[in-house]
Design a protein around this motif. Structure first.
Motif, PDB file in Angstrom:
ATOM      1  N   VAL A 125       0.775  -1.188  -0.139  1.00  0.00           N
ATOM      2  CA  VAL A 125       0.057   0.043   0.072  1.00  0.00           C
ATOM      3  C   VAL A 125       1.113   1.221  -0.076  1.00  0.00           C
ATOM      4  N   THR A 129       0.987   3.884  -3.368  1.00  0.00           N
ATOM      5  CA  THR A 129       0.776   5.245  -2.836  1.00  0.00           C
ATOM      6  C   THR A 129       1.733   6.131  -3.422  1.00  0.00           C
ATOM      7  N   GLN A 135      -4.583   6.656  -5.169  1.00  0.00           N
ATOM      8  CA  GLN A 135      -5.496   6.876  -3.971  1.00  0.00           C
ATOM      9  C   GLN A 135      -5.849   5.607  -3.218  1.00  0.00           C
ATOM     10  N   PRO A 136      -6.300   5.806  -1.961  1.00  0.00           N
ATOM     11  CA  PRO A 136      -6.686   4.510  -1.438  1.00  0.00           C
ATOM     12  C   PRO A 136      -8.043   3.849  -1.796  1.00  0.00           C
ATOM     13  N   ILE A 139      -6.134   1.891  -4.526  1.00  0.00           N
ATOM     14  CA  ILE A 139      -5.218   0.757  -4.037  1.00  0.00           C
ATOM     15  C   ILE A 139      -6.158  -0.473  -3.590  1.00  0.00           C
ATOM     16  N   ARG A 151      -6.484   2.590   4.123  1.00  0.00           N
ATOM     17  CA  ARG A 151      -6.228   3.869   4.704  1.00  0.00           C
ATOM     18  C   ARG A 151      -5.442   3.539   6.162  1.00  0.00           C
ATOM     19  N   LEU A 154      -1.981   2.002   5.356  1.00  0.00           N
ATOM     20  CA  LEU A 154      -1.368   2.974   4.683  1.00  0.00           C
ATOM     21  C   LEU A 154      -0.758   3.812   5.908  1.00  0.00           C
ATOM     22  N   ARG A 158       2.991   4.143   7.156  1.00  0.00           N
ATOM     23  CA  ARG A 158       4.029   5.559   7.439  1.00  0.00           C
ATOM     24  C   ARG A 158       4.357   5.372   8.626  1.00  0.00           C
ATOM     25  N   VAL A 183       1.983  13.542  -1.697  1.00  0.00           N
ATOM     26  CA  VAL A 183       0.909  12.637  -1.873  1.00  0.00           C
ATOM     27  C   VAL A 183      -0.635  13.596  -1.922  1.00  0.00           C
ATOM     28  N   GLU A 186      -6.801  13.000  -0.537  1.00  0.00           N
ATOM     29  CA  GLU A 186      -8.253  12.419  -1.172  1.00  0.00           C
ATOM     30  C   GLU A 186      -9.458  12.635  -0.507  1.00  0.00           C
TER      31      GLU A 186
END
Length: 188
Positions: A125, A129, A135-136, A139, A151, A154, A158, A183, A186
């Protein structure tokens, strides 16, 4: 030739009586044993398809060698075409994918190492990205999950990356193309 059964019986005899000789012939003319097996199989496929037209028994062996010779010629031409295509593809890839002069920058190595330590789903993911710009919701479609799950993954990915490499994104010499691309937001 007579009935179908007679043709089948004759084909079986032709096959049994000539298989080994044709295999030896092909093995001496190709680089890989698998290719020789393919040549023999194709030769007998031609013989099967043309079973009504096969020459008399005393001529069949030479006829099969002739078929095998043509099959080998096609095999070699195909190999040359595959090799040329492969070379063109290698040239294109070399032109497109040039060695990044910053590929040995310590920050890049740290990011690559951190990525390799992430779980497969987190790495997927995150790279979809950042590298692919998805975008989520996009994905989610790719990985077969809900956008909410993506999300969450992700965010988790991160966080883990920040734990492993820190979150100071602007030290001197930092490589911005690795995982720090901006990024777009969204809408949910």
């Amino acid at each position: 030739m007579g009935s179908g059964t007679e043709q089948e019986d004759r084909f079986r005899r032709v096959y049994a009586g000539n298989f080994e000789a044709l295999l030896a012939y092909a093995l001496r003319r190709v680089d890989q044993p698998e290719d020789a097996a393919d040549v023999v199989a194709e030769t007998f496929l031609v013989a099967w398809r043309r079973s009504r037209e096969l020459p008399p028994d005393d001529e069949i062996k030479l006829w099969l060698y002739g078929v095998a010779r043509r099959v080998l010629a096609n095999h070699h031409r195909g190999g040359v075409r595959r090799e040329r295509l492969g070379e063109r593809l290698r040239q294109r890839l070399t032109a497109i994918v040039t060695r990044d002069p910053g590929s040995e920058v310590p920050q890049r190595l740290a990011v690559q190492d951190a990525l390799s330590r992430l779980a497969e789903t987190d790495r997927e993911v995150l790279t979809l990205t950042v590298w692919e710009g998805l975008q989520p919701r996009e994905i989610a479609e790719v990985v077969g999950a809900s956008a909410a799950a993506v999300r969450t993954r992700l965010s988790r990915a991160r966080s883990r990356m920040r734990e492993m490499i820190g979150d100071d994104l602007a030290p001197p010499g930092h490589v911005l193309d690795v995982l720090t691309a901006i990024v777009p937001e969204e809408g949910r």
